[in-house]
Design an enzyme around this catalytic site. Sequence first.
Site, mmCIF file in Angstrom:
data_model
loop_
_atom_site.group_PDB
_atom_site.id
_atom_site.type_symbol
_atom_site.label_atom_id
_atom_site.label_comp_id
_atom_site.label_asym_id
_atom_site.label_seq_id
_atom_site.Cartn_x
_atom_site.Cartn_y
_atom_site.Cartn_z
ATOM 1 N N ASP A 12 49.268 -16.644 29.985
ATOM 2 C CA ASP A 12 47.823 -16.442 30.139
ATOM 3 C C ASP A 12 47.237 -17.517 31.051
ATOM 4 O OD1 ASP A 12 47.526 -14.380 27.854
ATOM 5 O OD2 ASP A 12 48.479 -16.066 26.842
ATOM 6 N N ASP B 183 53.630 -13.439 26.607
ATOM 7 C CA ASP B 183 53.084 -13.309 27.956
ATOM 8 C C ASP B 183 52.666 -14.693 28.444
ATOM 9 O OD1 ASP B 183 50.810 -13.970 26.557
ATOM 10 O OD2 ASP B 183 49.643 -12.236 27.192
ATOM 11 N N ASP C 193 48.540 -12.426 32.082
ATOM 12 C CA ASP C 193 47.104 -12.119 32.038
ATOM 13 C C ASP C 193 46.373 -13.134 32.906
ATOM 14 O OD1 ASP C 193 47.592 -10.129 30.228
ATOM 15 O OD2 ASP C 193 46.870 -11.244 28.472
HETATM 16 N N1 DCT Z 1 42.106 -13.585 22.707
HETATM 17 C C1 DCT Z 1 40.775 -13.339 22.921
HETATM 18 N N2 DCT Z 1 40.273 -12.086 22.791
HETATM 19 C C2 DCT Z 1 41.084 -11.068 22.470
HETATM 20 C C3 DCT Z 1 42.459 -11.298 22.251
HETATM 21 C C4 DCT Z 1 42.947 -12.584 22.393
HETATM 22 O O1 DCT Z 1 40.038 -14.258 23.224
HETATM 23 N N3 DCT Z 1 40.574 -9.859 22.321
HETATM 24 C C5 DCT Z 1 42.592 -14.958 22.835
HETATM 25 C C6 DCT Z 1 43.272 -15.491 21.614
HETATM 26 C C7 DCT Z 1 44.603 -16.002 22.054
HETATM 27 C C8 DCT Z 1 44.588 -15.885 23.557
HETATM 28 O O2 DCT Z 1 43.529 -15.004 23.886
HETATM 29 C C9 DCT Z 1 45.873 -15.422 24.137
HETATM 30 O O3 DCT Z 1 46.274 -14.197 23.547
HETATM 31 P P1 DCT Z 1 47.807 -13.851 23.332
HETATM 32 O O4 DCT Z 1 48.538 -14.008 24.604
HETATM 33 O O5 DCT Z 1 47.852 -12.538 22.645
HETATM 34 O O6 DCT Z 1 48.220 -14.963 22.273
HETATM 35 P P2 DCT Z 1 49.117 -16.258 22.430
HETATM 36 O O7 DCT Z 1 48.545 -17.227 21.462
HETATM 37 O O8 DCT Z 1 49.205 -16.661 23.847
HETATM 38 O O9 DCT Z 1 50.500 -15.765 21.873
HETATM 39 P P3 DCT Z 1 51.833 -15.404 22.691
HETATM 40 O O10 DCT Z 1 52.551 -16.697 22.794
HETATM 41 O O11 DCT Z 1 52.538 -14.409 21.859
HETATM 42 O O12 DCT Z 1 51.428 -14.859 24.025
HETATM 43 MG MG MG Z 2 49.911 -15.405 25.388
#
Ligand code: DCT
Ligand code: MG
Length: 482
Positions: free
Chosen positions: A318, A316, A406
Amino acid sequence: MLHAPVASRMRKRPRPLEPSAQRKGEVKFQDVRLYLVERKMGCSRRSFLSQLARSKGFIVEDVLSDKVTHVVSEDNDAAGLWAWLEGCGLKDLPKMQVLDIGWFTDSMREGKPVDTLPRLPEGSTPTPVATVSQYACKRRTTTQNNNKIFTDAFEVLAESYEFNEIEGRCLAFRRAASVLKSLPWAVQRLEATQDLPCLGGHTKAVIQDTEPSKLCSFRRQRSCHSLFTSVFGVGVKTAEKWYRRGLRSFRDILTNSHVVFFPAGFLHYGDISRAVSEAEARALGNIIDEAVRAITPDAVLALTGGFRRGKEFGHDVDYLLTTPELGKEEALLLSVIDRLKHQSILLYCDYQASTLDMDQLPCRRFEAMDHFAKCFLILRLEAGQVEGDLQRVEGDSRSWRAVRVDLVSPPIDHYAFALLGWSGSRQFERDLRRFARLERKMLLDNHALYDLTKKEFLEAKTEKDIFAHLGLEYIEPWQRNA
Ligand code: DCT
Ligand code: MG
């Protein structure tokens, strides 16, 4: 991977290859002299691979001598292989590259010797292992993983333990994977891991002894698990429930009368289960930035998550969004959503209003979502907006794809904590919190840093302020891929 043969059995002399098969091809790589270890590979496969390499311009030596520059072995355990090599009486062994068959097949595919990972010198390691911290927040971990073969195995096992709610083991394998990811060298012998933190008996057994068959059933379970959780809206618990009911595929779920829960993610499943590229993330950043500027020109918009850490692909995109004026951030987020809706690019929106209450802080549960206003979106991205091409399956003729985004909206006075928390990686964040609690008697989460001794919240405007409060060296986002 690596098995454990009896070293003495390896002392057997390799059978020479048929002389007729030699030196047919033109030599393209004068400086590379290969030797293929026959043990485990077998005589006929060795002969076939030798001919293949020669046809591609490689020199292949039949006999192991000091002329050899690259020793290639298949399925031998590292310890046994090294014991055998040491018994061969070579002077130049320290200079030789000792490589797994993966290097050989990559080189054959590319038609040239591919780069080798840094070789592990005999008896020592390039980075003194004593300096490797047990905390990911004290290590620098880039996206280059020199130990993928092991970290993949550890992560399969960690997910399997998580799936079966065996928390301790899950954490142990996650921590071990994270330590190996931080190493600037490839582990080639079990002994090299001796003084590394977080590598216990179970993880070492995997390094020593991982057989593909052992991972097979875990992989099968994991593939269902991640197939299900990859659907936006399906959590681990739901995935687990489905798996335990014997459901293994989407067809199983769609045709099963017990499944009443039908998450929104199925709507664009094909698209959102496919990785998002860095170019696509950038294109979405431009779209969101334009929407934000049209409403609040001085708003703060920051890329977080894996793309901030320099990853090339993610599941995704962020973003953090806030306003210099405290208290306006939530209204801005709602206006941005509205604008995306009017542009007809909003395919799905799950909005969660802020539940931030300073009296409830600090929160001790990391895996719980933070209290900031946020939305989980699916946006429509047009091919024309992306530099290069969209990530899509062959035969897909659409000019767009759906992408998960997100958007999180912390108030400006919590911005630094939110930025640090949402930048990840998850393991990096877990260890930051663990370090804060155990080493500094402080509680850290996405909202704040609380000093338990002084009984007060510590302010921070930037991530650097937070590292400084914790007495940690600053780690750049691209070094947080723990
Ligand atoms: N995070 C957080 N609280 C949560 C879940 C996640 O603070 N309950 C943080 C940790 C990583 C960040 O948010 C982004 O989450 P993801 O998009 O799931 O991880 P990513 O490292 O961006 O991995 P991807 O490349 O797969 O999106
Ligand atoms: Mg991510």
